[in-house]
Design a protein around this motif. Structure first.
Motif, PDB file in Angstrom:
ATOM      1  N   UNK A   1      56.036  36.233  67.215  1.00 29.31           N
ATOM      2  CA  UNK A   1      54.804  36.204  66.411  1.00 29.31           C
ATOM      3  C   UNK A   1      55.248  37.433  65.357  1.00 29.31           C
ATOM      4  N   UNK A   2      54.880  37.163  64.066  1.00 29.81           N
ATOM      5  CA  UNK A   2      55.441  38.201  63.074  1.00 29.81           C
ATOM      6  C   UNK A   2      54.308  38.467  62.441  1.00 29.81           C
ATOM      7  N   UNK A   3      53.885  39.811  62.239  1.00 28.31           N
ATOM      8  CA  UNK A   3      53.000  40.480  61.311  1.00 28.31           C
ATOM      9  C   UNK A   3      53.624  41.153  60.219  1.00 28.31           C
ATOM     10  N   UNK A   4      53.092  40.998  59.162  1.00 29.42           N
ATOM     11  CA  UNK A   4      53.449  41.651  57.877  1.00 29.42           C
ATOM     12  C   UNK A   4      52.621  42.870  57.603  1.00 29.42           C
ATOM     13  N   UNK A   5      53.510  44.183  57.316  1.00 27.24           N
ATOM     14  CA  UNK A   5      52.825  45.188  57.029  1.00 27.24           C
ATOM     15  C   UNK A   5      52.879  45.984  55.739  1.00 27.24           C
ATOM     16  N   UNK A   6      53.944  45.386  54.997  1.00 24.39           N
ATOM     17  CA  UNK A   6      54.220  45.823  53.681  1.00 24.39           C
ATOM     18  C   UNK A   6      54.473  44.677  52.742  1.00 24.39           C
TER      19      UNK A   6
ATOM     20  N   UNK B   1      46.927  29.124  67.992  1.00 21.20           N
ATOM     21  CA  UNK B   1      46.046  29.966  68.821  1.00 21.20           C
ATOM     22  C   UNK B   1      46.708  30.345  69.889  1.00 21.20           C
ATOM     23  N   UNK B   2      47.398  29.433  70.625  1.00 22.41           N
ATOM     24  CA  UNK B   2      48.032  29.662  71.811  1.00 22.41           C
ATOM     25  C   UNK B   2      49.099  31.131  71.783  1.00 22.41           C
ATOM     26  N   UNK B   3      49.543  30.887  70.556  1.00 21.92           N
ATOM     27  CA  UNK B   3      50.778  31.767  70.335  1.00 21.92           C
ATOM     28  C   UNK B   3      50.218  33.285  70.380  1.00 21.92           C
ATOM     29  N   UNK B   4      48.758  33.249  69.562  1.00 17.06           N
ATOM     30  CA  UNK B   4      48.265  34.422  69.424  1.00 17.06           C
ATOM     31  C   UNK B   4      47.454  35.150  70.717  1.00 17.06           C
ATOM     32  N   UNK B   5      47.252  33.959  71.587  1.00 17.14           N
ATOM     33  CA  UNK B   5      46.535  34.420  72.775  1.00 17.14           C
ATOM     34  C   UNK B   5      47.681  34.775  73.443  1.00 17.14           C
ATOM     35  N   UNK B   6      48.980  34.330  73.796  1.00 19.47           N
ATOM     36  CA  UNK B   6      49.988  34.955  74.338  1.00 19.47           C
ATOM     37  C   UNK B   6      50.413  36.265  74.105  1.00 19.47           C
ATOM     38  N   UNK B   7      50.150  36.616  72.884  1.00 22.32           N
ATOM     39  CA  UNK B   7      50.645  37.888  72.388  1.00 22.32           C
ATOM     40  C   UNK B   7      49.469  38.918  72.993  1.00 22.32           C
TER      41      UNK B   7
ATOM     42  N   UNK C   1      48.014  38.645  75.561  1.00 20.25           N
ATOM     43  CA  UNK C   1      47.971  38.800  76.970  1.00 20.25           C
ATOM     44  C   UNK C   1      49.307  39.639  77.312  1.00 20.25           C
ATOM     45  N   UNK C   2      50.273  39.561  76.466  1.00 13.42           N
ATOM     46  CA  UNK C   2      51.550  40.418  76.425  1.00 13.42           C
ATOM     47  C   UNK C   2      51.190  41.847  76.416  1.00 13.42           C
ATOM     48  N   UNK C   3      50.306  42.207  75.485  1.00 10.67           N
ATOM     49  CA  UNK C   3      50.102  43.537  75.311  1.00 10.67           C
ATOM     50  C   UNK C   3      48.955  44.251  76.175  1.00 10.67           C
ATOM     51  N   UNK C   4      47.808  43.124  76.740  1.00  7.98           N
ATOM     52  CA  UNK C   4      47.003  43.709  77.610  1.00  7.98           C
ATOM     53  C   UNK C   4      47.662  44.008  78.985  1.00  7.98           C
ATOM     54  N   UNK C   5      48.851  43.117  79.424  1.00 10.83           N
ATOM     55  CA  UNK C   5      49.380  43.288  80.475  1.00 10.83           C
ATOM     56  C   UNK C   5      50.383  44.565  80.288  1.00 10.83           C
ATOM     57  N   UNK C   6      50.899  44.840  79.177  1.00  9.93           N
ATOM     58  CA  UNK C   6      51.534  46.181  79.180  1.00  9.93           C
ATOM     59  C   UNK C   6      50.843  47.568  79.087  1.00  9.93           C
ATOM     60  N   UNK C   7      49.424  47.345  78.629  1.00  5.32           N
ATOM     61  CA  UNK C   7      48.483  48.316  78.608  1.00  5.32           C
ATOM     62  C   UNK C   7      48.302  48.635  80.221  1.00  5.32           C
ATOM     63  N   UNK C   8      48.053  47.435  80.850  1.00  8.14           N
ATOM     64  CA  UNK C   8      47.569  47.696  82.358  1.00  8.14           C
ATOM     65  C   UNK C   8      48.473  48.194  83.036  1.00  8.14           C
ATOM     66  N   UNK C   9      49.981  47.936  82.681  1.00  8.66           N
ATOM     67  CA  UNK C   9      51.109  48.530  83.488  1.00  8.66           C
ATOM     68  C   UNK C   9      51.201  50.138  83.611  1.00  8.66           C
ATOM     69  N   UNK C  10      50.565  50.538  82.429  1.00  9.37           N
ATOM     70  CA  UNK C  10      50.854  52.338  82.039  1.00  9.37           C
ATOM     71  C   UNK C  10      49.953  52.920  82.909  1.00  9.37           C
TER      72      UNK C  10
END
Ligand code: SF4
Ligand code: SF4
Length: 376
Positions: A189-194, A211-217, A219-228
């Motif tokens: 997934x690519x987001x543009x910042x500038x 929508x499925x790609x954005x949901x997967x992103x 989920x990826x970040x929630x799992x990372x947060x929960x792992x910390x």
């Protein structure tokens, strides 16, 4: 969305635009910044295991490119080199001063972690936007193009969540990638910042994220947060440390600390440096700047001797500057929660544990914790 070929094209486009393309590579058994000409140079399948005093890299067969947390090398070294010549003087008859030329081209960073963007923001405040800017740092930094890779694989030493610096990226990038590898394929997934990011992305084959790609992103970040699991209360710790400059924990940590300075060298925000002149037999003078460490005995040398001669005073200087007085000087914490100093301390000293030990006997912190407990 882009796929692996798209990422390869992205790197080629940046190189064609004249950028020195840099990214994570495997060097000396660790993830380090290095030149990358394409996806083939990125650390496919590598995963790290980190703990206090430990770092190990292993290669799996999942082909994931950004499946690791930070290694010992940070982007600091690319903008603020460990050793740099400032000028040289030739004393042949008359004095001629020469300064080294500018680096070859602007740099494009591919795959910096969100916490590393926060570290660059801290360095910017000190070395570019402060009262005494470093022109070499500013020139290199201003021309840089930044592609961040959001973090799906934090290490056990990370605590970016409590510092507000990860695992997702909020800003400080031209393009942000989130790597997905599942039944729907290996993609980003690519987001543009500038605007510069949008112009580069327009030259790369991409498709709309579903929508499925954005949901997967998500989920990826929630799992990372929960792992910390590690944490540091970023703002309340500043006043707590200032109240505890005579705490017995400083002597306790000094019994374990080797005063080796590893923590300052791997830290992406430590910026202390030293300047030395050397003279050659042929009459040239070279002025060099090198990283320095507050753990060095001569770092606090004034007339007559070092001000901080004990290890406890040097450890206290490091921690209280980074977590407390940095706020007064630069309006931010000097720590972004990357955990490097924990993994690369040869005796496994963990700043989050030291802060907890000091805060645990701090009356105000205990009272605050009790109030928080009542409120919830
Ligand atoms: S103090 Fe430690 S955890 Fe904080 S930024 Fe520096 S190396 Fe990372
Ligand atoms: S805290 Fe660890 S890495 Fe830092 S100076 Fe002491 S022994 Fe070295």
């Amino acid at each position: 969305m882009i796929d692996l070929r798209g990422l390869d094209t992205l790197i080629t486009v940046l190189a064609d635009l004249g950028y020195d393309t840099m990214g994570p590579v495997v060097r000396d058994g660790a993830i380090m910044p290095g030149p990358v000409a394409g996806v083939a140079d990125l650390p496919a399948g590598y995963h790290d295991h980190q703990a206090p005093g430990q770092y190990r890299l292993e290669r799996g067969d999942d082909g994931v490119l950004f499946g690791w947390a930070v290694g010992p090398g940070s982007w600091k070294a690319e903008f603020f080199p460990p050793t740099q010549e400032l000028w040289r003087a030739n004393l042949d008859g008359e004095v001629t001063l020469t300064e080294p030329g500018a680096p070859s081209g602007p740099m494009a960073i591919i795959g910096a972690r969100p916490c590393e963007l926060a570290a660059l923001d801290v360095l910017d405040r000190v070395l570019r936007d402060g009262s005494v800017p470093d022109p070499r740092y500013a020139a290199r930094r201003d021309g840089a193009f930044v592609v961040t890779a959001e973090c799906g694989a934090p290490a056990a030493t990370c605590f970016c969540t409590s510092m507000g610096t990860g695992p997702h990226a909020d800003g400080g990038f031209d393009l942000a990638l989130s790597e997905l590898s599942d039944g729907d394929g290996h993609r980003f997934v690519v987001r543009v910042g500038t605007e510069a990011g949008a112009e580069v992305l327009a030259r790369v084959p991409s498709v709309e994220a579903t929508d499925s790609d954005l949901g997967a992103r998500r989920h990826l970040l929630e799992a990372a947060e929960n792992a910390i699991t590690r944490e540091l209360p970023a703002e309340s710790v500043a006043a707590m440390l200032a109240r505890n400059l005579e705490h017995p924990q400083w002597d306790d940590v000094a019994d374990r600390c080797l005063a080796c300075g590893n923590c300052t060298l791997v830290c992406p925000t430590c910026f202390c440096s030293d300047v030395r002149d050397t003279t050659t037999l042929t009459g040239e003078v070279h002025r060099q700047r090198s990283w320095s460490s507050c753990f060095d005995l001569d770092h606090s040398y004034l007339h007559g001797g070092p001000v901080r001669s004990s290890t406890s005073s040097r450890y206290r200087q490091w921690l209280t500057h980074k977590l407390s007085t940095w706020w007064d000087q630069f309006g931010t914490s000097g720590c972004i929660g990357c955990g490097r100093c924990i993994a690369w301390c040869p005796v496994g000293i963990d700043l989050t544990a030291e802060v907890a030990a000091i805060g645990g006997s701090d009356g105000a912190v205990r009272a605050g914790a009790a109030r928080a407990g009542t409120a919830s």
